[in-house]
Design a protein around this motif. Structure first.
Motif, PDB file in Angstrom:
ATOM      1  N   PHE B   4      15.056  -3.924   2.191  1.00 53.39           N
ATOM      2  CA  PHE B   4      13.953  -4.360   3.033  1.00 53.39           C
ATOM      3  C   PHE B   4      14.394  -4.197   4.475  1.00 53.39           C
ATOM      4  O   PHE B   4      15.456  -4.654   4.853  1.00 53.39           O
ATOM      5  N   SER B   6      13.514  -4.898   8.559  1.00 53.78           N
ATOM      6  CA  SER B   6      12.661  -5.846   9.280  1.00 53.78           C
ATOM      7  C   SER B   6      12.923  -5.792  10.769  1.00 53.78           C
ATOM      8  O   SER B   6      13.992  -5.361  11.219  1.00 53.78           O
ATOM      9  N   ARG B  17       7.831 -11.580  12.107  1.00 55.92           N
ATOM     10  CA  ARG B  17       8.851 -10.732  11.510  1.00 55.92           C
ATOM     11  C   ARG B  17       8.113  -9.771  10.584  1.00 55.92           C
ATOM     12  O   ARG B  17       7.405 -10.225   9.670  1.00 55.92           O
ATOM     13  N   ALA B  19       8.508  -7.126   7.783  1.00 57.09           N
ATOM     14  CA  ALA B  19       9.496  -6.673   6.815  1.00 57.09           C
ATOM     15  C   ALA B  19       8.844  -5.620   5.936  1.00 57.09           C
ATOM     16  O   ALA B  19       7.700  -5.783   5.508  1.00 57.09           O
ATOM     17  N   THR B  47       6.183 -14.287   8.717  1.00 57.69           N
ATOM     18  CA  THR B  47       6.710 -13.061   8.139  1.00 57.69           C
ATOM     19  C   THR B  47       5.563 -12.278   7.526  1.00 57.69           C
ATOM     20  O   THR B  47       4.734 -12.845   6.814  1.00 57.69           O
ATOM     21  N   ARG B  49       4.906  -8.978   5.075  1.00 58.13           N
ATOM     22  CA  ARG B  49       5.628  -8.109   4.147  1.00 58.13           C
ATOM     23  C   ARG B  49       4.798  -6.885   3.768  1.00 58.13           C
ATOM     24  O   ARG B  49       3.622  -7.022   3.415  1.00 58.13           O
ATOM     25  N   ASP B  69       3.744 -14.676   4.677  1.00 58.47           N
ATOM     26  CA  ASP B  69       3.658 -16.126   4.537  1.00 58.47           C
ATOM     27  C   ASP B  69       2.255 -16.534   4.095  1.00 58.47           C
ATOM     28  O   ASP B  69       2.075 -17.412   3.276  1.00 58.47           O
TER      29      ASP B  69
END
Lengths: 348, 289
Positions: B4, B6, B17, B19, B47, B49, B69
């Protein structure tokens, strides 16, 4: 391009158990802690545990938001419970609040900052038809239009198929016992309702031992342990508070677990709560450490510092186990076959 | 779990963030957000993703699933060549579902003389394009997606992320802005053709400076030029619909919004071209001062 330093959710467990440990976290570790806490629906709980410490400004802002969000969740949950109370006012039956709504309605520590999704209530099975009709009259609607699912719930489950309110978009689960009818333990639902305590609102909550055992049954005898850290935190808070308030709590808990056929699950829950959250437990009831305990811990902590679920195969095993617990083998095979043909089976 | 990558970045008051299972979206973000404050590795609010839905989709017909999140259960994945859009959508999602420090209004904002002009309306109203154009014509660009209204002060805080230009707006802005301020052209996304544009450096540098709201417009593209007054109750209801967190903020949100509606002059504005809109806005702005 930084790899996650956290390979499991232990950082969250440590912060909940020992808030001061968070003071040593680096910025990057804070980010990971917050992601994990959000993913496990424990951000509000974490916020309550940490907010009085001398935190980095950015962390304080985030945790402050979580506390505010928790206040709002609490208000919304209590309002939803009251809506159900009014919808069912004409039926002469006890309405027992369950899980998060019960914790906030009773002002228990387990309710502090707890996220609350659906409204869960329990009524005696004989009242189900009247309750269902009253809720439909008051604006709740079926969520699952699938006839197989609907019939499955009615024949084998411990609750009605979920209903959702058409205006408020909030779900209600109406239980008549705490485990699927096909599960091996057969809890005494009537005893739970008989011993429930009345709140000022006219709604009921379970007696302390039943409340703990319901949480335990939910975690260890029903689901696949997804989100289990929050559930175990509930158990930790309930036990600490009830054992502090009443010397007879452990005895009552032990007896009640036998009544409901949940003594093995109780032992497991106590050992894991002690191991992860340092819950003071009665060693005799908890029993000696079992080999399987470590596997449960690994499953509960299966999340990395990006908030991703890890340990795919272990989660599969617990997913299959959750069905195994719910159904006898032949029925399970039939159920999975039907669901697979509809394209629905598999863990989240 | 695969590798991953980031990086952290800050836009206005919010820190993210991002990622990703692929390098591509992060390389793009690094290039396009290079003038934004760097905070790696930082303590961030959210975060995002970007992951393959199934592990093999990292390599075979790569498809980017957006989560983080905060996430939506039914978010459709995007092909890898739209990964920048995925990152932007991921950040918007975190704000829409998670942000509580301000009342979020789905509006674009520009600033002049310390005062803010907000433009809101349905998709296709041109609010994003107008804010981008004004940002090149003497106004400070504050954001094309969310206006952050502070419940305590009534001020608007900037959220000047990359400007998301759609369809015809892309060509219009390419005439005004040098090439090195554009991201890749993404054709045929779920929102049409999209190309991101970096705001002017001065707008990025001023991203911590709020402004007092002075005018709210409901622009509508494609109608004969017209400016109409609007009733306060209509404005209020439309802004509750344009806010992603009005309900979640409870009483604080209600107070912030009623105060905003009571104090900020509001007009509906129809227009057929960017030039026409800018003329109307100039006239309204001098009238509102």
């Amino acid at each position: 391009m930084t790899p996650a330093s956290k390979r499991d959710a232990a950082v969250l467990v440590t912060a909940l158990r020992d808030p001061e440990s968070a003071l040593a976290l680096t910025d990057a570790e804070w980010t990971e802690l917050i992601s994990i806490a959000r993913a496990e629906s424990l951000i509000g709980t974490l916020a309550h545990q940490l907010i009085n410490l001398k935190l980095p400004d950015q962390a304080r802002l985030i945790l402050h938001d979580a506390i505010d969000a928790g206040k709002w969740a609490r208000k919304q949950a209590l309002w939803e419970a009251d809506c159900a109370r009014r919808a069912l006012a004409d039926i002469d039956c006890k309405i027992v609040l369950m899980k998060g709504t019960a914790y906030v309605a009773a002002g228990l520590d387990a309710g502090k900052g707890r996220s609350i999704g659906d409204l869960d209530i329990m009524v005696a099975r004989r009242h189900l038809p009247a309750v269902e009709e009253a809720l439909l009259d008051a604006g709740w609607e079926w969520v699952k239009p699938d006839p197989y699912d609907d019939q499955y719930y009615r024949d084998y489950m411990h609750e009605l198929p979920p209903l959702i309110h058409k205006e408020r978009d909030r779900m209600i689960d109406v239980h008549h016992t705490i485990l699927p009818l096909t599960a091996r333990p057969k809890p005494d639902a009537q005893a739970m309702i008989d011993d429930a305590a009345r709140l000022d609102s006219g709604l009921y909550i379970m007696a302390p031992a039943d409340m703990v055992l319901h949480s335990i049954a939910h975690l260890f005898a029903d689901g696949d342990l997804a989100g289990g850290l929050r559930n175990l935190w509930d158990i930790n808070c309930l036990i600490r508070q009830f054992a502090d308030a009443d010397d007879g709590f452990w005895l009552a808990l032990d007896r009640r677990a036998k009544t409901h056929g949940l003594d093995q699950e109780l032992g497991r829950a106590l050992r894991l709560a002690d191991r992860l959250y340092g819950t003071p437990v009665d060693a005799k009831i908890a029993g000696p450490a079992a080999i399987g305990d470590g596997v449960y811990v690994k499953r509960l902590l299966a999340r990395d510092g990006f908030g991703r679920e890890t340990c795919y195969w272990l989660r599969q095993v617990f997913y299959i186990r959750s069905h195994w617990l719910r159904m006898p083998p032949f029925m399970l095979a039939k159920h999975l076959w039907t669901k697979w043909r509809k394209g629905g089976a598999g863990p989240r | 779990m695969g590798t991953f990558y980031s990086r952290c970045l800050q836009i206005g008051p919010a820190r993210f963030r991002i990622a990703s299972a692929w390098r591509q979206p992060l390389d793009l973000l690094n290039a396009l957000y290079q003038d934004y404050p760097s905070l790696d590795p930082g303590l961030v609010d959210y975060t995002v993703r970007l992951e393959p839905q199934k592990w093999w989709r990292k390599y075979i017909r790569p498809s980017v699933h957006i989560s983080g999140d905060y996430w939506l259960p039914d978010a459709a994945p995007l092909p890898l060549d739209q990964s920048l859009l995925a990152a932007e959508m991921g950040m918007n999602l975190q704000m829409a579902l998670g942000w509580r420090r301000h009342l979020l209004l789905h509006a674009s904002t520009v600033e002049k003389d310390g005062k803010a002009l907000l433009m809101t309306g349905l998709s296709g109203s041109g609010k994003s394009t107008l804010s981008a154009m004004l940002g090149e014509q003497g106004w400070r660009f504050m954001g094309d997606e969310f206006a952050l209204l502070c419940p305590a002060t009534g001020m608007i805080h900037p959220f000047p992320r990359l400007i998301s230009l759609k369809n015809e707006a892309i060509a219009a802005m390419q005439d005004m802005v040098p090439d090195d301020r554009f991201g890749p052209l993404m054709m045929g996304t779920p929102k049409g053709d999209i190309r991101h544009c970096i705001p002017q450096k001065s707008a990025i540098e001023a991203m911590a400076q709020p402004a007092r709201p002075a005018l709210l417009l409901f622009p509508r593209y494609g109608y004969e030029a017209d400016v109409r007054a609007m009733g306060k109750s209509e404005v209020f209801v439309r802004l509750t619909q344009a806010s992603t967190n009005y309900v979640a903020l409870g009483e604080a949100g209600f107070r912030a919004l009623t105060q905003f509606v009571d104090t900020v002059p509001t007009r509906a504005m129809d227009y057929r071209s960017g030039k026409e809109a800018v003329e109307q806005i100039d006239a309204l702005w001098s009238g509102a001062q």
